[in-house]
Design an enzyme around this catalytic site. Structure first.
Site, short mmCIF file in Angstrom:
data_model
loop_
_atom_site.label_atom_id
_atom_site.label_comp_id
_atom_site.label_asym_id
_atom_site.label_seq_id
_atom_site.Cartn_x
_atom_site.Cartn_y
_atom_site.Cartn_z
CB SER A 172 -0.96 -0.04 1.19
OG SER A 172 -1.98 0.91 1.05
CG ASP A 268 -5.95 -1.59 -4.31
OD1 ASP A 268 -5.05 -2.32 -3.92
OD2 ASP A 268 -6.41 -0.64 -3.65
CG HIS A 335 -5.41 -2.46 -0.14
ND1 HIS A 335 -4.90 -1.75 -1.20
CD2 HIS A 335 -4.80 -1.95 0.97
CE1 HIS A 335 -4.05 -0.84 -0.76
NE2 HIS A 335 -3.97 -0.94 0.55
#
Length: 383
Positions: A172, A268, A335
């Site tokens: 991330s 995502d 994610h």
């Protein structure tokens, strides 16, 4: 704008509950304080290290923790008090090693016996900020770039300088950090060391949202301005466009020379929630049920998700047109995948009959210039 730091707490909770994970103690770099390399609250930076063994003792994997960004003084003040440690090493819980950090050969065939490092994230700028002045009223330090340097220098001093292979990865905001700091990381090593970068869920795309605007761009404007990030973004990029656009991988990566492998879902979930269908783009919440549960999506909404996928793949052209860049882009509605079982076993997420771990490994060792995209299942699905 919703509080992005709070959202990332959920990701950390999920990480902490992954099966077959491994607990590793935290190391605090007290000496970094004298260099001004400190977290948001002025506390020293930290990392977790599980030492390599066997034929992996001279190989190093540095994985950067995710956790969003802070874009205003108020947001950063809140962040430094969060009990997930995203703004202070005084509040950091130990995080578990799994997936790409696992020490189990069946889960992590290429990197399981390497020296594996979890670089803890506590600055809110994907390790790009560097402001000399301290906000004494709120006790805030914007020193992310110095923190990155201090942790890497510490690792070099305890053996990483002798690495035969080195990999910088991250999830991330940590994935974005592994892109933006990829060439810097390469610069710590001699030319004889194989050095590459693997960002996971860090390819945040500059695409239009449901309203037809680029609203999320305003958020990055504030992050880059507050943290003084421009000086640590590719200069060839910032000389041709506003610095906050260079925070986006699609604009920064053409100027990054070190090989990069992008791991990402074309759906995502963080980007669906915060870029495509944020509150600002969908104030009436018409997309809320759909993004929370794919079964609730109408035909029109499902088509809009497919359009987002097309936009995302378009933003990846800098990867597909490169001979040194690889990618593993599936359609899993999730994610961060390198810390999940998707990394090593999920048959539904295989591309070209390879797991994510196999694709990354083949690319890292120059066995195959892997550029896999799931074009078989274009709808988002749970993996």
């Amino acid at each position: 704008m919703i509080n992005l730091s709070a959202i990332f707490t959920i990701c950390l909770i999920l990480f902490l509950n992954i099966e077959s994970s491994e607990e590793v103690g935290i190391t605090i770099i007290e000496s970094a304080v004298a260099k001004g390399a400190v977290c948001l609250d002025g506390s020293p930076p930290a990392y977790q290290l599980d030492k390599g063994f066997g034929d992996g003792v001279n190989n190093w994997l540095v994985h950067i923790q995710g956790g969003g960004w802070c874009h205003t003084i108020e947001d950063c003040v809140y962040r430094k008090t969060m009990d997930n440690g995203l703004g202070s090493s005084k509040l950091m819980p130990e995080l578990y090693f799994s997936g790409i950090l696992s020490n189990k050969a069946d889960q992590n065939p290429n990197f399981y016996n390497w020296n594996r490092v979890y670089m803890r994230y506590c600055d809110g700028s994907s390790f790009t900020g560097d402001v000399d002045e301290v906000d004494t009223v709120n006790n805030l330090y914007f020193r992310g770039a110095r923190v990155f340097d201090a942790i890497v220098e510490e690792l070099m001093s305890i053996g990483m300088k002798d690495a035969q292979n080195a990999l910088l990865s991250g999830c991330s905001a940590g994935g974005l950090a592994s892109i933006l700091n990829c060439d810097k990381f390469r610069g710590f090593f001699p030319s004889s060391t194989r050095v590459k970068c693997v960002p996971d869920a860090g390819y945040f795309a500059h695409v239009k949202d449901l309203s037809g605007e680029y609203r999320f761009e305003q958020y990055y404007d504030k992050v880059v301005t507050l943290h003084g990030s421009a000086k640590n973004l590719p200069s060839d990029c910032t000389s041709s466009m506003k610095p906050s656009l260079c925070f986006y991988p699609q604009y920064a990566m053409p100027y990054i020379k070190t090989p990069i492998f992008v791991v990402n879902s074309a759906y995502d979930t963080w980007q669906v929630f915060n870029i495509l269908a944020s509150y600002e783009a969908d104030p009436n919440g018409e997309f809320t049920k759909c993004k929370n549960d794919l079964k609730e999506c109408s035909a029109t909404q499902r088509q809009r998700l497919q359009d987002f996928r097309s936009d995302f793949l378009g933003a990846l052209s800098v990867v597909t047109n490169s001979s040194t860049k690889g990618m593993f882009v599936n359609t899993c509605y999730t994610h961060c995948e390198t810390d999940q079982t998707i990394w090593f076993e999920k048959p539904t997420s295989k591309l070209e009959d390879k797991t994510m771990a196999e694709g990354v490994g083949d690319w890292f060792y120059d066995k195959n210039m892997f550029q896999g995209v799931d074009n078989q299942q274009v709808d988002p699905h749970y993996c």
